[in-house]
Scaffold this motif. Structure first.
Motif, PDB file in Angstrom:
ATOM      1  N   GLY A  55      57.221  25.397  58.939  1.00  0.00           N
ATOM      2  CA  GLY A  55      57.541  24.719  60.187  1.00  0.00           C
ATOM      3  C   GLY A  55      57.491  25.679  61.364  1.00  0.00           C
ATOM      4  O   GLY A  55      58.074  26.767  61.323  1.00  0.00           O
ATOM      5  N   VAL A  90      65.105  23.170  58.601  1.00  0.00           N
ATOM      6  CA  VAL A  90      63.704  23.584  58.585  1.00  0.00           C
ATOM      7  C   VAL A  90      63.200  23.626  57.149  1.00  0.00           C
ATOM      8  O   VAL A  90      62.119  23.110  56.840  1.00  0.00           O
ATOM      9  CB  VAL A  90      63.516  24.953  59.271  1.00  0.00           C
ATOM     10  CG1 VAL A  90      62.049  25.377  59.206  1.00  0.00           C
ATOM     11  CG2 VAL A  90      63.985  24.910  60.720  1.00  0.00           C
ATOM     12  N   THR A 108      59.215  15.935  66.426  1.00  0.00           N
ATOM     13  CA  THR A 108      60.418  16.773  66.369  1.00  0.00           C
ATOM     14  C   THR A 108      60.794  17.159  67.793  1.00  0.00           C
ATOM     15  O   THR A 108      61.520  18.125  68.006  1.00  0.00           O
ATOM     16  CB  THR A 108      60.178  18.039  65.518  1.00  0.00           C
ATOM     17  OG1 THR A 108      59.075  18.771  66.064  1.00  0.00           O
ATOM     18  CG2 THR A 108      59.878  17.686  64.080  1.00  0.00           C
ATOM     19  N   ALA A 117      63.908  20.413  63.541  1.00  0.00           N
ATOM     20  CA  ALA A 117      63.671  20.012  62.151  1.00  0.00           C
ATOM     21  C   ALA A 117      64.584  18.867  61.744  1.00  0.00           C
ATOM     22  O   ALA A 117      64.186  17.995  60.957  1.00  0.00           O
ATOM     23  CB  ALA A 117      63.860  21.206  61.226  1.00  0.00           C
TER      24      ALA A 117
END
Length: 377
Positions: free
Chosen positions: A56, A37, A197, A244
């Motif tokens: 994120g 991340v 993602t 991520a």
């Protein structure tokens, strides 16, 4: 024999995603937050050439929600929002009990009309006695809005600005990337976006201090203590380390995907530009769209539907453009300012297959069906 299915916009692997995800499992970092991340946030920061902090999150919707919270939006406040957008732009306003005020599009980029925006601010101030508390504009289908005009109006009336760049990663306005223009901005990495993602988003924050507050809010707002202590309401919004890792793999090929989507758009334009019945969403001077989706306008609702149904009959996915928010039953009670531009775009607009995994033959197949159908209308 069944014809190959052509989807509107499917995720496309870049090659390194599985390696990165495997490393997450190898290191047993299968959790919200984590090293990937942090890495993904830095990669986005580098790509956007920004000194702003990026957090994120698990969706672009979460990012809008947290931005509104950080701006102090409360029950009964008014938030101006672009009418032609996906519902996720608006829902977080209602999460907080605030009221959306919808602003129409302009004809070129299909985004928020600056003239209508200023008229809306003045009208709401006259009616309610106070100005709206925030403005959310969208870079629709990857097309940059008329950002300078919108920013000038927001600054003139001292109203915070949120840029919904969910569809516009890699799009450029006046030599800067979309996502860099609001007090806050949001990105989305849903499975249909230019990179994914699998599910995820990001909030672009104005300072390190605010980013730290956002990370805290997105992780259940735990106080600094050896035990679990909470002094304010938090949310389970942090991006997972697995998601991520996928994002870092996608970042490697982001520029390739932008080039591919623009290449697809150029094929559509080259093949269809001579058909007088078809119009395209246009870039303003100084803008470059990532062309996340190529969209066209047909002369009427009936002709749009003939094209859509003809494509569907050939196992090709296409969709009408977003239905404007003022036409949605859930938002019918809220104010709308405009001249029906977004209504007309919805009636006549069609999104065409634009996925990064499509080849030229796929796009030519779409074009040939459109040509054949228009000829027979």
């Amino acid at each position: 024999m069944n014809k190959k299915r052509i989807w509107l916009s499917l995720a496309q692997p870049g090659g390194k995603e599985m390696d990165f995800v495997q490393s997450v499992f190898n290191e047993n970092w299968i959790t919200a937050g984590g090293p990937f991340v942090d890495t993904f946030e830095k990669e986005l920061q580098t790509f956007l050439h920004t000194k702003k902090e990026i957090v994120g999150l698990n969706s672009g919707t979460s990012a809008i929600h947290l931005a509104l919270i950080q701006l102090g939006i409360r029950q009964g406040d008014e938030v101006i929002c672009q009418s032609l957008t996906f519902v996720a732009t608006v829902n977080p306003i209602r999460y907080l009990g605030a009221n959306p005020v919808f602003v129409d599009s302009e004809k070129d980029t299909w985004n928020m009309c600056p003239v209508c925006l200023e008229e809306t601010i003045l009208s709401r101030k006259k009616i309610t006695g106070i100005k709206p508390k925030a403005i959310i504009f969208v870079d629709l289908y990857g097309m940059p809005a008329k950002i300078k005009e919108i920013k000038d109006i927001a600054q003139k009336y001292e109203i915070p600005l949120i840029e919904d760049a969910a569809e516009a990663l890699g799009s450029i306005y006046e030599n800067d990337y979309c996502g860099n223009f609001g007090d806050y901005a949001i990105l989305s990495f849903n499975g249909n976006k230019i990179i994914t993602t699998s599910a995820g988003g990001a909030l672009i924050c104005p300072s390190t201090i605010i980013a730290k507050e956002i990370k805290n809010l997105s992780s259940q707002a735990r106080d600094e203590a050896p035990h679990y202590q909470h002094s304010k309401i938090g949310f389970n919004y942090r991006m997972s380390n697995v998601c991520a890792a996928i994002g870092s793999g996608q970042m490697i090929v982001l520029n390739d995907f932008i080039k591919k989507r623009r290449h697809i758009h150029h094929i559509y334009v080259n093949e269809l530009h001579s058909i007088k019945e078809i119009e395209f969403q246009t870039e303003s001077p100084g803008s470059l769209s990532n062309r996340w989706l190529t969209c066209i306008l047909l002369p009427s609702y009936e002709e749009r539907e003939k094209i859509r149904l003809a494509l569907d009959a050939e196992n090709i996915e296409s969709r009408p453009v977003w239905k404007p928010m003022q036409l949605q039953p859930v938002f019918a009670e809220f104010p709308y300012y405009g001249k029906g531009i977004s209504d007309d775009l919805f009636e006549r607009g069609l999104c065409l297959p634009s996925g990064s995994g499509l080849d030229d033959e796929d796009i030519m197949r779409v074009c040939n069906i459109i040509k054949k159908t228009i000829k027979s209308v």
